[in-house]
Write a protein that holds these residues in place. Structure first.
Motif, PDB file in Angstrom:
ATOM      1  N   LYS A   1       3.341  -7.367   1.838  1.00  0.00           N
ATOM      2  CA  LYS A   1       4.774  -7.089   1.965  1.00  0.00           C
ATOM      3  C   LYS A   1       5.084  -5.842   2.777  1.00  0.00           C
ATOM      4  CE  LYS A   1       7.215  -9.451  -1.722  1.00  0.00           C
ATOM      5  NZ  LYS A   1       8.261  -9.270  -2.757  1.00  0.00           N
ATOM      6  N   GLY A   2       4.284  -4.798   2.632  1.00  0.00           N
ATOM      7  CA  GLY A   2       4.589  -3.584   3.387  1.00  0.00           C
ATOM      8  C   GLY A   2       3.823  -2.387   2.881  1.00  0.00           C
ATOM      9  N   SER A   3       4.049  -1.269   3.571  1.00  0.00           N
ATOM     10  CA  SER A   3       3.339  -0.034   3.252  1.00  0.00           C
ATOM     11  C   SER A   3       4.300   1.143   3.271  1.00  0.00           C
ATOM     12  CB  SER A   3       2.210   0.209   4.267  1.00  0.00           C
ATOM     13  OG  SER A   3       1.582   1.447   4.031  1.00  0.00           O
ATOM     14  N   ILE A   4       4.040   2.086   2.390  1.00  0.00           N
ATOM     15  CA  ILE A   4       4.762   3.358   2.392  1.00  0.00           C
ATOM     16  C   ILE A   4       3.753   4.451   2.716  1.00  0.00           C
ATOM     17  CG2 ILE A   4       6.060   5.022   1.030  1.00  0.00           C
ATOM     18  CD1 ILE A   4       7.006   2.572  -0.666  1.00  0.00           C
ATOM     19  N   VAL A   5       3.913   5.064   3.889  1.00  0.00           N
ATOM     20  CA  VAL A   5       3.025   6.163   4.273  1.00  0.00           C
ATOM     21  C   VAL A   5       3.662   7.454   3.764  1.00  0.00           C
ATOM     22  CG1 VAL A   5       1.867   7.345   6.164  1.00  0.00           C
ATOM     23  CG2 VAL A   5       2.223   4.873   6.279  1.00  0.00           C
ATOM     24  N   ALA A   6       3.186   7.876   2.618  1.00  0.00           N
ATOM     25  CA  ALA A   6       3.767   9.040   1.936  1.00  0.00           C
ATOM     26  C   ALA A   6       2.918  10.269   2.216  1.00  0.00           C
ATOM     27  CB  ALA A   6       3.871   8.765   0.442  1.00  0.00           C
TER      28      ALA A   6
ATOM     29  N   VAL B   1       8.125  12.587   0.157  1.00  0.00           N
ATOM     30  CA  VAL B   1       8.136  11.120   0.241  1.00  0.00           C
ATOM     31  C   VAL B   1       7.510  10.525  -1.013  1.00  0.00           C
ATOM     32  CG1 VAL B   1       7.404   9.109   1.581  1.00  0.00           C
ATOM     33  CG2 VAL B   1       8.033  11.230   2.748  1.00  0.00           C
ATOM     34  N   LYS B   2       6.459  11.152  -1.496  1.00  0.00           N
ATOM     35  CA  LYS B   2       5.840  10.690  -2.742  1.00  0.00           C
ATOM     36  C   LYS B   2       6.856  10.722  -3.886  1.00  0.00           C
ATOM     37  CE  LYS B   2       1.093  12.275  -1.647  1.00  0.00           C
ATOM     38  NZ  LYS B   2       1.312  12.873  -0.304  1.00  0.00           N
ATOM     39  N   VAL B   3       7.663  11.782  -3.917  1.00  0.00           N
ATOM     40  CA  VAL B   3       8.638  11.940  -4.998  1.00  0.00           C
ATOM     41  C   VAL B   3       9.844  11.018  -4.795  1.00  0.00           C
ATOM     42  CG1 VAL B   3      10.251  13.546  -6.094  1.00  0.00           C
ATOM     43  CG2 VAL B   3       7.940  14.306  -5.499  1.00  0.00           C
TER      44      VAL B   3
ATOM     45  N   VAL C   1       6.813   9.569  -7.640  1.00  0.00           N
ATOM     46  CA  VAL C   1       5.779  10.429  -8.210  1.00  0.00           C
ATOM     47  C   VAL C   1       6.465  11.631  -8.851  1.00  0.00           C
ATOM     48  CG1 VAL C   1       3.779  11.889  -7.703  1.00  0.00           C
ATOM     49  CG2 VAL C   1       4.053   9.686  -6.538  1.00  0.00           C
ATOM     50  N   SER C   2       6.035  11.995 -10.027  1.00  0.00           N
ATOM     51  CA  SER C   2       6.667  13.095 -10.765  1.00  0.00           C
ATOM     52  C   SER C   2       6.400  14.432 -10.083  1.00  0.00           C
ATOM     53  CB  SER C   2       6.128  13.136 -12.190  1.00  0.00           C
ATOM     54  OG  SER C   2       6.445  14.349 -12.822  1.00  0.00           O
ATOM     55  N   PRO C   3       7.440  15.235  -9.847  1.00  0.00           N
ATOM     56  CA  PRO C   3       7.231  16.589  -9.317  1.00  0.00           C
ATOM     57  C   PRO C   3       6.307  17.411 -10.198  1.00  0.00           C
ATOM     58  CG  PRO C   3       9.545  15.988  -9.188  1.00  0.00           C
ATOM     59  CD  PRO C   3       8.876  14.928  -9.995  1.00  0.00           C
ATOM     60  N   GLN C   4       6.364  17.143 -11.492  1.00  0.00           N
ATOM     61  CA  GLN C   4       5.509  17.878 -12.427  1.00  0.00           C
ATOM     62  C   GLN C   4       4.033  17.539 -12.188  1.00  0.00           C
ATOM     63  OE1 GLN C   4       6.563  17.311 -16.551  1.00  0.00           O
ATOM     64  NE2 GLN C   4       4.924  18.632 -17.306  1.00  0.00           N
TER      65      GLN C   4
ATOM     66  N   THR D   1       0.837  -1.198   0.000  1.00  0.00           N
ATOM     67  CA  THR D   1       0.000   0.000   0.000  1.00  0.00           C
ATOM     68  C   THR D   1       0.872   1.248   0.000  1.00  0.00           C
ATOM     69  OG1 THR D   1      -0.197   0.235   2.403  1.00  0.00           O
ATOM     70  CG2 THR D   1      -1.786  -1.201   1.326  1.00  0.00           C
ATOM     71  N   ALA D   2       0.365   2.285  -0.649  1.00  0.00           N
ATOM     72  CA  ALA D   2       0.987   3.611  -0.626  1.00  0.00           C
ATOM     73  C   ALA D   2      -0.088   4.566  -0.125  1.00  0.00           C
ATOM     74  CB  ALA D   2       1.462   4.016  -2.014  1.00  0.00           C
ATOM     75  N   GLU D   3       0.064   5.038   1.101  1.00  0.00           N
ATOM     76  CA  GLU D   3      -1.020   5.774   1.737  1.00  0.00           C
ATOM     77  C   GLU D   3      -0.589   7.181   2.135  1.00  0.00           C
ATOM     78  OE1 GLU D   3      -3.365   3.490   4.588  1.00  0.00           O
ATOM     79  OE2 GLU D   3      -2.016   1.796   4.237  1.00  0.00           O
ATOM     80  N   SER D   4      -1.447   8.132   1.798  1.00  0.00           N
ATOM     81  CA  SER D   4      -1.242   9.510   2.253  1.00  0.00           C
ATOM     82  C   SER D   4      -2.285   9.824   3.316  1.00  0.00           C
ATOM     83  CB  SER D   4      -1.312  10.485   1.081  1.00  0.00           C
ATOM     84  OG  SER D   4      -1.015  11.796   1.510  1.00  0.00           O
ATOM     85  N   CYS D   5      -3.501  10.175   2.922  1.00  0.00           N
ATOM     86  CA  CYS D   5      -4.497  10.609   3.903  1.00  0.00           C
ATOM     87  C   CYS D   5      -4.941   9.481   4.837  1.00  0.00           C
ATOM     88  CB  CYS D   5      -5.717  11.209   3.196  1.00  0.00           C
ATOM     89  SG  CYS D   5      -6.627  10.033   2.182  1.00  0.00           S
ATOM     90  N   THR D   6      -4.830   8.227   4.410  1.00  0.00           N
ATOM     91  CA  THR D   6      -5.240   7.124   5.279  1.00  0.00           C
ATOM     92  C   THR D   6      -4.145   6.734   6.274  1.00  0.00           C
ATOM     93  OG1 THR D   6      -4.617   5.601   3.499  1.00  0.00           O
ATOM     94  CG2 THR D   6      -6.964   6.144   3.723  1.00  0.00           C
ATOM     95  N   GLY D   7      -2.959   7.282   6.141  1.00  0.00           N
ATOM     96  CA  GLY D   7      -1.926   7.204   7.165  1.00  0.00           C
ATOM     97  C   GLY D   7      -1.509   5.818   7.620  1.00  0.00           C
TER      98      GLY D   7
END
Length: 412
Positions: free
Chosen positions: A301-306, A311-313, A318-321, A277-283
């Motif tokens: 396997k795991g999670s990235i709390v971005a 962290v997203k970049v 994730v593209s800065p653009q 999982t890649a989670e922002s607002c769901t933390g």
């Protein structure tokens, strides 16, 4: 056959302790055909306990009480029940031996602990193998009242090992069968309207209940009959369940009443697929739900709390653009997040969320409650936009439900 539960303790009424005992007892009693008709919580006050007991004994066949059996002055249940049943406390040697056994783990014996061996004279006393407070079983006019400790582990142990078997032996319990279907894509009122003709034609022995969750509705069918009619009721339930699925089709996503995270996990295990999982607002709350399922290490396997854009970049690529032009809360961002999670954690599928949980942070273009969600599996990515604002906690929970549902649909 009916039961009533009385929980005792000021701590329950001021919210200091949450009553989990009643929910557990309700589930377990229902399995053996005993229906709980009322749950009452009262303070540690003798007159209030007596009033609750007297009222319950008029309505129910079985009254189950928890709490107020400790050694301190605010634990008054035993004496109160003696007053109600016109008996007295007497010393019980077997209970005292059990108290000594329990206290041998390192608690010194004193007068208060010794008082645990005082039990009501005119009742069946059941020893508590995991605690010092004994259980009192009273009978009057073919009705039963059982007083148990409020400590959940002690209550569940004595209920499972002693009380429920004794109740089943004493009473001829009803046959009660439940079947729960989880439905997507239907607000409650719309679903009720769509099912109206089916619902009104249900056999008298079967009742329907609507149990809404955030983004989902559970439909619980309950069949009831006399003892020994379980197979007939199950057949009726299967017939009505088939009619329900014919009406709703693929919108019925589960008929085993399991949480979404377990349904997803079962499919992942069946597909031999891994998830991240890649989670922002769901933390990280989606990852927490997934890992609460026993055996989830087989597929998760795991999670990235971005939470932050860097962290997203830096972690999820994730593209800065994309962030500059479309913002963190956008369809393109969650697409890149879900790809980044799969690439970084080397998984077969992934979930991504990014949104504005609130209460602040919203704009006219993207108000509070806006959440973009993506799920990916085998090269296919699906996205959805969640827009309703129910408050921060409910926004996050709803996003988790929608994310798991999106992945479930992909896996199916």
């Amino acid at each position: 056959m009916f039961a009533e539960i009385i929980t005792i303790g000021d701590e329950l009424l001021i919210g200091q302790v949450i009553d989990t005992n009643s929910a557990w007892m309700g589930r377990e009693l229902n399995k053996v055909g005993i229906e709980v008709i009322r749950v009452v919580s009262v303070r540690d006050r003798s007159e209030e306990i007596i009033d609750a007991v007297d009222s319950a004994m008029k309505r129910a066949d079985v009254v189950l009480m928890t709490g107020g059996l400790g050694p301190t002055k605010d634990d008054i249940t035993k004496q109160t029940l003696c007053n109600y049943f016109h008996t007295e406390l007497v010393f019980d040697e077997a209970v005292f031996e059990n108290v000594k056994r329990v206290l041998s783990r390192g608690v010194p014996m004193n007068a208060l602990n010794q008082s645990q061996a005082l039990v009501p004279k005119d009742c069946l006393v059941i020893n508590n193998r995991v605690g010092s407070a004994s259980i009192s079983w009273f009978e009057r006019n073919n009705k039963v009242l059982v007083s148990m400790p409020g400590v959940p582990q002690e209550m569940t142990t004595v209920m499972s090992e002693e009380i429920i078997p004794r109740l089943c032996k004493k009473f001829r319990t009803d046959a009660i069968v439940h079947k729960t279907y989880t439905v997507k894509n239907h607000p409650e009122s719309v679903l009720a309207q769509e099912l109206e003709s089916w619902e009104v034609s249900l056999p008298q022995a079967i009742k329907l209940a609507y149990l809404p969750k955030l983004g989902l509705i559970r439909l619980r069918l309950t069949g009831r009959g006399e003892h020994g009619q379980e197979e007939r009721i199950k057949l009726l339930m299967d017939q009505e369940g088939a009619r329900l699925k014919a009406i709703l089709g693929d919108d019925v996503i589960d008929e085993n009443d399991v949480p979404l995270e377990k349904a997803v996990g079962d499919l992942l295990r069946k597909r031999k697929a891994t998830l991240s999982t890649a989670e922002s607002c769901t933390g990280g709350s989606i990852a927490a739900r997934l890992t609460c399922v026993p055996g989830s290490s087989d597929y998760f396997k795991g999670s990235i709390v971005a939470y932050a854009n860097e962290v997203k970049v830096n972690v999820l690529q994730v593209s800065p653009q994309t962030l500059e032009e479309q913002g963190a809360v956008s369809r393109q961002t969650v697409i890149e997040m879900v790809k980044g999670a799969m690439n970084t954690l080397k998984t077969d599928c992934a979930i991504a969320t990014s949104g504005i949980a609130g209460p602040g942070g919203g704009t006219d273009e993207k108000p509070v409650g806006t959440v973009w969600i993506a799920a990916a599996y085998k090269g296919e990515i699906r996205t959805m936009k969640q827009e309703s604002n129910r408050g921060r906690e409910m926004n996050v929970e709803r996003a988790g439900n929608n994310a798991l549902l999106l992945l479930l649909e992909l896996l199916k």
